[in-house]
Design a protein around this motif. Structure first.
Motif, mmCIF file in Angstrom:
data_model
loop_
_atom_site.group_PDB
_atom_site.id
_atom_site.type_symbol
_atom_site.label_atom_id
_atom_site.label_comp_id
_atom_site.label_asym_id
_atom_site.label_seq_id
_atom_site.Cartn_x
_atom_site.Cartn_y
_atom_site.Cartn_z
ATOM 1 N N HIS A 323 -78.372 18.109 -34.861
ATOM 2 C CA HIS A 323 -76.973 18.412 -35.316
ATOM 3 C C HIS A 323 -76.247 17.257 -34.967
ATOM 4 O O HIS A 323 -75.291 17.009 -33.885
ATOM 5 N N PRO A 324 -76.264 15.982 -35.913
ATOM 6 C CA PRO A 324 -75.602 14.810 -35.570
ATOM 7 C C PRO A 324 -73.986 14.844 -35.750
ATOM 8 O O PRO A 324 -73.427 13.920 -35.157
ATOM 9 N N GLY A 325 -73.610 15.685 -36.408
ATOM 10 C CA GLY A 325 -71.912 15.911 -36.583
ATOM 11 C C GLY A 325 -71.233 17.145 -35.753
ATOM 12 O O GLY A 325 -71.900 18.057 -35.244
ATOM 13 N N GLY A 326 -70.054 17.265 -36.212
ATOM 14 C CA GLY A 326 -69.348 18.415 -35.837
ATOM 15 C C GLY A 326 -69.064 18.279 -34.434
ATOM 16 O O GLY A 326 -69.313 17.269 -33.551
ATOM 17 N N GLU A 327 -68.366 19.447 -33.869
ATOM 18 C CA GLU A 327 -67.979 19.488 -32.500
ATOM 19 C C GLU A 327 -69.128 18.986 -31.442
ATOM 20 O O GLU A 327 -68.919 18.490 -30.554
ATOM 21 N N PHE A 328 -70.106 19.750 -31.496
ATOM 22 C CA PHE A 328 -71.021 19.783 -30.416
ATOM 23 C C PHE A 328 -71.782 18.640 -30.691
ATOM 24 O O PHE A 328 -72.403 18.184 -29.692
ATOM 25 N N GLY A 329 -72.142 17.965 -31.994
ATOM 26 C CA GLY A 329 -72.524 16.660 -31.938
ATOM 27 C C GLY A 329 -71.612 15.575 -31.249
ATOM 28 O O GLY A 329 -72.297 14.512 -30.558
ATOM 29 N N GLN A 330 -70.243 15.671 -31.228
ATOM 30 C CA GLN A 330 -69.716 14.772 -30.519
ATOM 31 C C GLN A 330 -69.857 14.900 -28.924
ATOM 32 O O GLN A 330 -69.748 13.983 -28.152
ATOM 33 N N ARG A 331 -69.815 16.403 -28.462
ATOM 34 C CA ARG A 331 -70.358 16.489 -27.369
ATOM 35 C C ARG A 331 -71.606 16.006 -26.668
ATOM 36 O O ARG A 331 -71.394 15.388 -25.723
ATOM 37 N N ALA A 332 -72.375 16.114 -27.437
ATOM 38 C CA ALA A 332 -73.846 15.545 -27.275
ATOM 39 C C ALA A 332 -73.786 13.950 -27.034
ATOM 40 O O ALA A 332 -74.339 13.365 -26.229
ATOM 41 N N GLN A 333 -72.836 13.333 -28.019
ATOM 42 C CA GLN A 333 -72.936 11.789 -27.720
ATOM 43 C C GLN A 333 -72.231 11.614 -26.469
ATOM 44 O O GLN A 333 -72.481 10.419 -25.821
ATOM 45 N N LYS A 334 -71.139 12.143 -26.299
ATOM 46 C CA LYS A 334 -70.382 11.831 -24.778
ATOM 47 C C LYS A 334 -71.196 12.134 -23.752
ATOM 48 O O LYS A 334 -71.417 11.357 -22.898
ATOM 49 N N GLU A 335 -72.142 13.275 -23.627
ATOM 50 C CA GLU A 335 -73.108 13.792 -22.774
ATOM 51 C C GLU A 335 -74.072 12.697 -22.507
ATOM 52 O O GLU A 335 -74.423 11.975 -21.487
ATOM 53 N N LEU A 336 -74.592 12.135 -23.639
ATOM 54 C CA LEU A 336 -75.493 10.989 -23.720
ATOM 55 C C LEU A 336 -74.999 9.696 -23.107
ATOM 56 O O LEU A 336 -75.899 9.288 -22.363
ATOM 57 N N ALA A 337 -73.770 9.332 -23.295
ATOM 58 C CA ALA A 337 -73.162 8.300 -22.800
ATOM 59 C C ALA A 337 -73.006 8.382 -21.444
ATOM 60 O O ALA A 337 -73.442 7.494 -20.635
ATOM 61 N N ASP A 338 -72.609 9.378 -20.838
ATOM 62 C CA ASP A 338 -72.215 9.661 -19.495
ATOM 63 C C ASP A 338 -73.674 9.676 -18.690
ATOM 64 O O ASP A 338 -74.147 8.944 -17.745
ATOM 65 N N THR A 339 -74.700 10.340 -19.324
ATOM 66 C CA THR A 339 -76.221 10.119 -18.845
ATOM 67 C C THR A 339 -76.533 8.819 -18.729
ATOM 68 O O THR A 339 -77.296 8.594 -17.509
ATOM 69 N N ASN A 340 -76.384 7.920 -19.590
ATOM 70 C CA ASN A 340 -76.724 6.436 -19.471
ATOM 71 C C ASN A 340 -76.072 5.862 -18.288
ATOM 72 O O ASN A 340 -76.857 5.129 -17.895
ATOM 73 N N LYS A 341 -74.979 6.185 -18.345
ATOM 74 C CA LYS A 341 -74.289 5.576 -17.165
ATOM 75 C C LYS A 341 -74.981 6.025 -15.815
ATOM 76 O O LYS A 341 -75.062 4.989 -14.913
ATOM 77 N N LEU A 342 -75.198 7.262 -15.779
ATOM 78 C CA LEU A 342 -75.673 7.781 -14.339
ATOM 79 C C LEU A 342 -76.938 7.215 -14.108
ATOM 80 O O LEU A 342 -77.239 6.738 -13.084
ATOM 81 N N ILE A 343 -77.745 7.106 -15.186
ATOM 82 C CA ILE A 343 -79.137 6.480 -15.057
ATOM 83 C C ILE A 343 -79.090 5.171 -14.591
ATOM 84 O O ILE A 343 -79.869 4.526 -13.671
ATOM 85 N N ASP A 344 -78.279 4.263 -15.064
ATOM 86 C CA ASP A 344 -77.904 2.928 -14.773
ATOM 87 C C ASP A 344 -77.549 2.649 -13.307
ATOM 88 O O ASP A 344 -78.099 2.064 -12.521
ATOM 89 N N ALA A 345 -76.467 3.609 -13.090
ATOM 90 C CA ALA A 345 -76.203 3.713 -11.645
ATOM 91 C C ALA A 345 -77.435 3.886 -10.580
ATOM 92 O O ALA A 345 -77.392 3.307 -9.385
ATOM 93 N N ALA A 346 -78.285 4.874 -10.932
ATOM 94 C CA ALA A 346 -79.122 5.322 -10.089
ATOM 95 C C ALA A 346 -80.288 4.077 -9.962
ATOM 96 O O ALA A 346 -80.998 4.325 -9.090
ATOM 97 N N LEU A 347 -80.582 3.705 -11.116
ATOM 98 C CA LEU A 347 -81.512 2.570 -11.104
ATOM 99 C C LEU A 347 -81.273 1.437 -10.164
ATOM 100 O O LEU A 347 -81.793 0.810 -9.521
ATOM 101 N N ASP A 348 -79.758 1.189 -10.150
ATOM 102 C CA ASP A 348 -79.342 -0.117 -9.426
ATOM 103 C C ASP A 348 -79.296 0.296 -8.221
ATOM 104 O O ASP A 348 -79.773 -0.496 -7.147
ATOM 105 N N MET A 349 -79.040 1.678 -7.714
ATOM 106 C CA MET A 349 -78.971 1.963 -6.202
ATOM 107 C C MET A 349 -80.396 2.099 -5.796
ATOM 108 O O MET A 349 -80.541 1.496 -4.608
ATOM 109 N N LEU A 350 -81.388 2.324 -6.387
ATOM 110 C CA LEU A 350 -82.913 2.544 -6.080
ATOM 111 C C LEU A 350 -83.217 1.074 -5.823
ATOM 112 O O LEU A 350 -83.875 0.700 -4.898
ATOM 113 N N LEU A 351 -82.831 0.124 -6.712
ATOM 114 C CA LEU A 351 -83.170 -1.484 -6.504
ATOM 115 C C LEU A 351 -82.551 -1.898 -5.232
ATOM 116 O O LEU A 351 -83.476 -2.656 -4.452
ATOM 117 N N LYS A 352 -81.292 -1.678 -5.090
ATOM 118 C CA LYS A 352 -80.585 -2.117 -3.641
ATOM 119 C C LYS A 352 -81.430 -1.483 -2.619
ATOM 120 O O LYS A 352 -81.550 -2.302 -1.447
#
Length: 739
Positions: A323-352
């Protein structure tokens, strides 16, 4: 800027600007994900180096070919073409003009009027099963739940016939993660050179052949023709058009699954593939999409809570592919972007955390953190930094380890096994987690086993002496003959006439020592004797005792571990996980894995999969005369858990499945074979052996039911562990081929 043009069987090109390091493969966690069965999970990566772009193969099963030649690392030039199955990746340099004329002019005109015959859509289902738990507080700021919850997984194959109530684990070999439900039939390329006249012919053939011919022509001409946009064939009425690629907020893109042609008939003895959604059905209504989004979002967040970063991305990528388009596609895109930010933050914290642990000489904790990073971010900057940190940790502790070795050698030479053991006990704390831990652990085991055996020897001697039965000792090298009157350290105390004497055991030949042991009934303690001879640096004596132990079913398990300590061993692979390098030979397919306290650990109660890389084995491992052993323990098992061992490839395998209902032995080689046996949950040692067409299994030293599997000796593959609804710890994995 330099870019990659990726074209699949749907003939729709997708452009990717190469501004940073990018990975390509079948797994949705890649920067460029292609639904190609011949692609590996992480197939290759593209790295900017100055003004050049370098492509590197990542140990893929089918290799990476540039312009038809297999490469390991290659600097790309304008027009270079990488072929992976039905996918073409063409490299274009900065400001390279696209071709003005269509690549297939005759075919383009034909495709405007005729539909593609046999076009069938598909639904992307390469979704990881969530696993692991410890990274949840880092990723989401809260603790992950350890409650047992069922995970619907596209990876898990249906239950084969004849195995009621027990679902065997999925069978994906190291390089095949998402087996297709249908095979694609494509016209084969001609062995003769393709002439320019083929283009004219393409306009007159049937539409069903046109698509296949386009792929063949593309493969023959792509190395010399710059690829430009190729118009998509007109989609017939009532059929869904090809889904365009969707860009994520972090720059990653998931390519749509291409349509498939007529399926190949599945053989009767093959395991049926998972069911697919009919792509010709009408589009799902909004309520259905909303429910699907709710489920994908929940599973993605659950994966994040358990530390399964790849699984979190995969759930969202799977929804976006459908479902690449529509309202839920936009929600999924935002959720994915937020998830990637959380993953990057978690990896950085683990490394420290890892860097701090190294600075404080908490090497076990540093190894746990770093191996988790290497598992979660294998080709990223944090994974690379963790590898470098562990390497520097080993280098800094090498002088201390050398001094420890000298001290232990001096104590052993003096026969002071208690002092040697104390030094090694402290060294295990000091060097635990470093590469030296393996050698310290092996030496400590030799000292402990030798000390235990010498104490048994003295106890049995005292019993015989009390009954008036003397034990004669002959040491030809020392020209000493006498009666054994005591044991001190690694020395025999003798009495010859009125003169006492001492004879170190290392001065006796194995045959002379056997004569001493016979009346003491210790001559059949082959494992203990092997450790003793190893400590005394008498490898020939140790080799002989190991061979005797391997013939004894009750001692074979202990002897297999000893084999790795002997010199000049072939066809042997040992993973006791006492050092962090052992984990690098394994690929975490899902879940969060790390090396902890000498074990390969999955920390989540949700489960996960891991496979031994074929590159670590020097290729597929032969089942003929194979001897495989391992230990495992389940951690917080929940409802419906299972632990599975698999050996084989993506088509044929032998599996051992441990559940609350017992042990299920399953084989799918030239047919399906099943047996059941008892198993009590708890720390478990497994010995797996192949002899002819017989697969024999011992669990905690007791024989289980054997399987008669026709053709099993011809099987070649690798080893995979699969866990569901439980965490686990795995250790002492040993693969040996008996010649």
């Amino acid at each position: 800027m330099p870019k990659l043009i990726v074209t699949g069987p749907d003939h729709v090109p997708h452009e990717f600007a190469v501004t940073r390091e990018m990975t390509l493969g079948r797994h949705p966690g890649n920067d460029i994900s292609i639904p190609e069965e011949k692609a590996s999970r992480r197939h290759c990566r593209f790295q900017p180096q100055g003004d050049k772009i370098v492509v590197e193969d990542l140990g893929s099963s089918n290799g990476t070919k540039v312009n038809g030649a297999k490469i390991q690392m290659y600097t790309l030039k304008h027009g270079d073409t990488i072929t992976i199955g039905a996918h073409m990746i063409v490299f274009q340099e900065d400001n390279a003009p696209p071709p003005e004329a269509p690549l297939f002019p005759g075919l383009e005109a034909e495709s405007k009027d005729k539909s593609r015959a046999g076009e069938v859509g598909a639904v992307h289902a390469a979704i990881d099963v969530p696993a692991a738990a410890e990274l949840a507080p880092l990723a989401r700021g809260k603790s992950g739940s350890t409650a047992a919850r069922k995970i619907p997984s596209a990876r898990v194959k249906p239950i084969p016939a004849g195995i009621p109530d027990i679902a065997p684990p999925p069978r994906q070999a190291e390089e095949d993660e998402a087996p297709p439900a249908e095979e694609t039939t494509r016209p084969a390329a001609s062995a003769a050179p393709v002439k320019h006249a083929s283009f004219a012919l393409a306009g007159t053939i049937a539409a069903a052949v046109a698509v296949g011919l386009a792929v063949v022509l593309y493969q023959n001409w792509s190395s010399s023709v710059a690829v430009g946009p190729v118009p998509a064939p007109k989609v017939p009425p009532n059929r869904p058009p090809a889904t365009p690629a969707k860009k994520k907020d972090d720059g990653k893109t998931v390519l749509p699954v291409p349509p498939k042609l007529d399926p190949v008939k599945v053989e009767d003895n093959a395991v049926p593939p998972p069911p697919k959604v009919d792509p010709l059905q009408p589009p799902a209504d909004e309520a259905t999409v909303a429910e699907e989004w709710k489920k994908a979002q929940a599973e993605g967040r659950r994966a994040m809570d358990s530390g399964n970063f790849a699984g979190a991305r995969a759930h969202l990528n799977g929804f976006l592919a459908r479902h690449p388009g529509g309202e839920f596609g936009q929600r999924a895109q935002k959720e994915l972007a937020d998830t990637n930010k959380l993953i990057d933050a978690a990896l950085d914290m683990l490394l420290k955390d890892a860097q701090k642990a190294v600075a404080e000489k908490q090497y076990r904790l540093a190894t746990q953190r770093c191996t988790r990073l290497m598992s979660a971010d294998p080709s990223g900057k944090c994974g690379a930094a963790a590898h470098d940190l562990l390497t520097k940790m080993d280098e800094s502790t090498e002088p201390l380890f050398a001094e420890c070795q000298k001290q232990v050698a001096a104590q052993v030479a003096a026969g002071l096994l208690d002092k040697a053991s104390a030094i090694l006990e402290k060294a295990l704390d000091d060097f635990g987690g470093t590469k030296w831990a393996e050698q310290v652990s092996a030496l400590q085991l030799q000292v402990l086993m030798a000390r235990s055996f010498m104490r048994q020897l003295e106890a049995e001697r005292a019993k015989l002496a009390a009954s008036g039965k003397p034990i004669a000792v002959t040491a030809s090298s020392r020209k000493a003959i006498g009666v054994l009157v005591g044991v001190s350290g690694l020395t025999l105390e003798l009495k010859s006439g009125l003169r006492p004497s001492s004879v170190p055991i290392k001065d006796l030949t194995p045959e002379e020592f056997q004569k001493v042991l016979q009346p003491l009934k210790l001559a059949d303690k082959h494992v203990e004797l092997a450790y003793l001879w190893l400590l005394l640096e008498r490898s020939a004596g140790a080799q002989a005792e190991v061979e005797r132990a391997l013939l004894d079913p009750e001692q074979a398990s202990g002897a297999i571990r000893l084999v790795s300590l002997l010199p000049n061993q072939r066809n042997l692979h040992v993973y006791d996980f006492s050092k962090w390098q052992h984990q690098s030979d394994w690929e975490a397919l899902s879940g969060s894995w790390s090396t902890q306290n000498g074990r390969y650990t999955l920390d989540s109660a949700d489960g996960g999969d891991t496979a031994l890389k074929t590159t670590a084995l020097g290729g597929a491992f032969p089942a003929k005369n194979a001897r495989i052993s391992f230990q495992f323990e389940l951690l917080n098992p929940g409802t419906g858990y299972f632990f599975a061992f698999e050996f084989g490839d993506e088509k044929s395998s032998v599996s051992l499945i441990f559940t609350e209902k017992g042990l299920n032995l399953h084989a799918n080689v030239k047919g399906t074979v099943n047996e059941r046996d008892a198993w009590t949950p708890g720390p478990t040692h497994v010995d797996f052996a192949v002899s002819g067409d017989t697969v024999s299994v011992r669990v905690n030293g007791k024989p289980a039911k054997a399987l008669e599997v026709g053709g099993v000796s011809a099987l070649r593959g690798t080893l995979t562990f699969r866990v569901r609804e439980s965490g686990c710890a795995i250790g002492n994995v040993i693969l040996r081929s008996v010649e």
